[in-house]
Design an enzyme around this catalytic site. Structure first.
Site, PDB file in Angstrom:
ATOM      1  N   SER A   1      37.584  37.576  23.496  1.00  0.00           N
ATOM      2  CA  SER A   1      36.365  37.708  22.689  1.00  0.00           C
ATOM      3  C   SER A   1      36.688  37.886  21.207  1.00  0.00           C
ATOM      4  CB  SER A   1      35.535  38.908  23.146  1.00  0.00           C
ATOM      5  OG  SER A   1      35.328  38.858  24.530  1.00  0.00           O
TER       6      SER A   1
HETATM    7  N1  SAH Z   1      38.095  41.016  28.103  1.00  0.00           N
HETATM    8  C1  SAH Z   1      38.845  39.801  27.917  1.00  0.00           C
HETATM    9  C2  SAH Z   1      37.894  38.626  27.754  1.00  0.00           C
HETATM   10  C3  SAH Z   1      38.127  37.668  28.813  1.00  0.00           C
HETATM   11  S1  SAH Z   1      36.965  36.384  29.047  1.00  0.00           S
HETATM   12  C4  SAH Z   1      39.839  39.920  26.807  1.00  0.00           C
HETATM   13  O1  SAH Z   1      39.856  40.947  26.114  1.00  0.00           O
HETATM   14  O2  SAH Z   1      40.647  38.993  26.622  1.00  0.00           O
HETATM   15  C5  SAH Z   1      36.259  36.883  30.573  1.00  0.00           C
HETATM   16  C6  SAH Z   1      37.195  37.018  31.733  1.00  0.00           C
HETATM   17  O3  SAH Z   1      36.410  37.397  32.870  1.00  0.00           O
HETATM   18  C7  SAH Z   1      37.924  35.749  32.134  1.00  0.00           C
HETATM   19  O4  SAH Z   1      39.301  35.981  32.146  1.00  0.00           O
HETATM   20  C8  SAH Z   1      37.395  35.457  33.542  1.00  0.00           C
HETATM   21  O5  SAH Z   1      38.348  34.900  34.402  1.00  0.00           O
HETATM   22  C9  SAH Z   1      36.989  36.846  34.005  1.00  0.00           C
HETATM   23  N2  SAH Z   1      36.007  36.892  35.089  1.00  0.00           N
HETATM   24  C10 SAH Z   1      34.939  36.079  35.302  1.00  0.00           C
HETATM   25  N3  SAH Z   1      34.259  36.444  36.406  1.00  0.00           N
HETATM   26  C11 SAH Z   1      34.917  37.526  36.898  1.00  0.00           C
HETATM   27  C12 SAH Z   1      34.701  38.360  38.042  1.00  0.00           C
HETATM   28  N4  SAH Z   1      33.699  38.152  38.892  1.00  0.00           N
HETATM   29  N5  SAH Z   1      35.558  39.381  38.263  1.00  0.00           N
HETATM   30  C13 SAH Z   1      36.601  39.606  37.415  1.00  0.00           C
HETATM   31  N6  SAH Z   1      36.856  38.841  36.329  1.00  0.00           N
HETATM   32  C14 SAH Z   1      36.026  37.824  36.070  1.00  0.00           C
END
Ligand code: SAH
Length: 228
Positions: free
Chosen positions: A78
């Site tokens: 993000s």
């Molecule tokens: N917080 C992260 C942002 C990642 S983007 C950072 O600081 O880099 C969102 C992430 O959520 C992705 O890696 C995606 O694979 C994950 N995601 C999506 N659905 C999910 C679920 N049901 N359970 C766990 N992770 C999930």
């Protein structure tokens, strides 16, 4: 020769480190403080985490830019401001226990770990989860617990949580997450349809009741569903 070795191993790393320290301080000032984030814990954490170590090497030059950055598998880390805002809204204070859904690069988890000792984070894509867990360890965030699973169901064995931060856009607030929120706890979650503008929502649990508030329109990657 000894001089060269000294420059290579001691002076150069110091110079590049300095470059990133400046980028981090500027990021906090111009992207985060200037937009109204005030929480000192959050600002200090954002100044401390080596974001450039958590983005893929191919995107290191964009690590401190004012936008999300691709991290592979169609996912993104993000935008720094959004991480700061979500952490401030979740009201993270030392001594608390927090759960993050969507480990991704591990950046949000590292920001939380700068403030609190109990950080639990769940990632659904195995490769991202294991890579983030490795990097977090190397950076010294040894207490962060990373689990590969569908975050929809939360982390029951470690619940309840003072704060839950969801970093993928869900079409509804997963009921297990509401259940695993402590009385008085706060959840921050983007809610809406995938690939459209979503609403960043603040969810509070007070006297067993749920209060929600829309904060601002955002665009997150979709919340995926897996097996329980
Ligand atoms: N917080 C992260 C942002 C990642 S983007 C950072 O600081 O880099 C969102 C992430 O959520 C992705 O890696 C995606 O694979 C994950 N995601 C999506 N659905 C999910 C679920 N049901 N359970 C766990 N992770 C999930």
């Amino acid at each position: 020769m000894i001089k060269l070795i000294f420059i290579f191993f001691f002076i150069l790393p110091l110079l590049t480190q300095d470059k990133y320290t400046k980028l981090r301080n500027d990021m906090v000032k111009f992207q985060i403080e200037d937009r109204g984030v005030k929480d000192k814990y959050v600002l200090d954490a954002m100044r401390a985490v080596f974001r450039h170590e958590l983005v893929p090497a191919s995107h290191i030059s964009q690590a401190y830019n004012d936008h999300p950055v691709p991290i592979g598998y169609g996912q993104t880390i993000s935008q720094p401001y959004i991480v700061a805002l979500m952490t401030e809204l979740a009201d993270i204070k030392p001594g608390m226990k927090a759960l993050e859904i969507g480990t991704g690069s591990g950046y949000q988890a590292a920001v939380l770990a700068e403030i609190i000792d109990s950080v639990y984070t769940i990632e659904i894509i195995k490769e991202l989860g294991t890579s983030a867990a490795d990097k977090l360890k190397k950076l010294g965030y040894k207490k962060v617990q990373v689990k590969i699973a569908d975050g929809y169901y939360g982390w029951k064995e470690s619940a309840p949580f003072d704060a839950i931060i969801v970093t993928a856009a869900a079409e509804h607030i997963p009921p297990p997450l509401i259940e695993q929120l402590k009385e008085g706890g706060k959840m921050i979650i983007p809610v809406g349809h995938p690939f459209q503008v979503q609403n960043l929502m603040l969810v509070e649990k007070k006297e067993g009741k749920i209060k929600t508030k829309n904060i601002l329109p955002v665009r997150f990657v979709p919340f995926k569903r897996g097996k329980e």
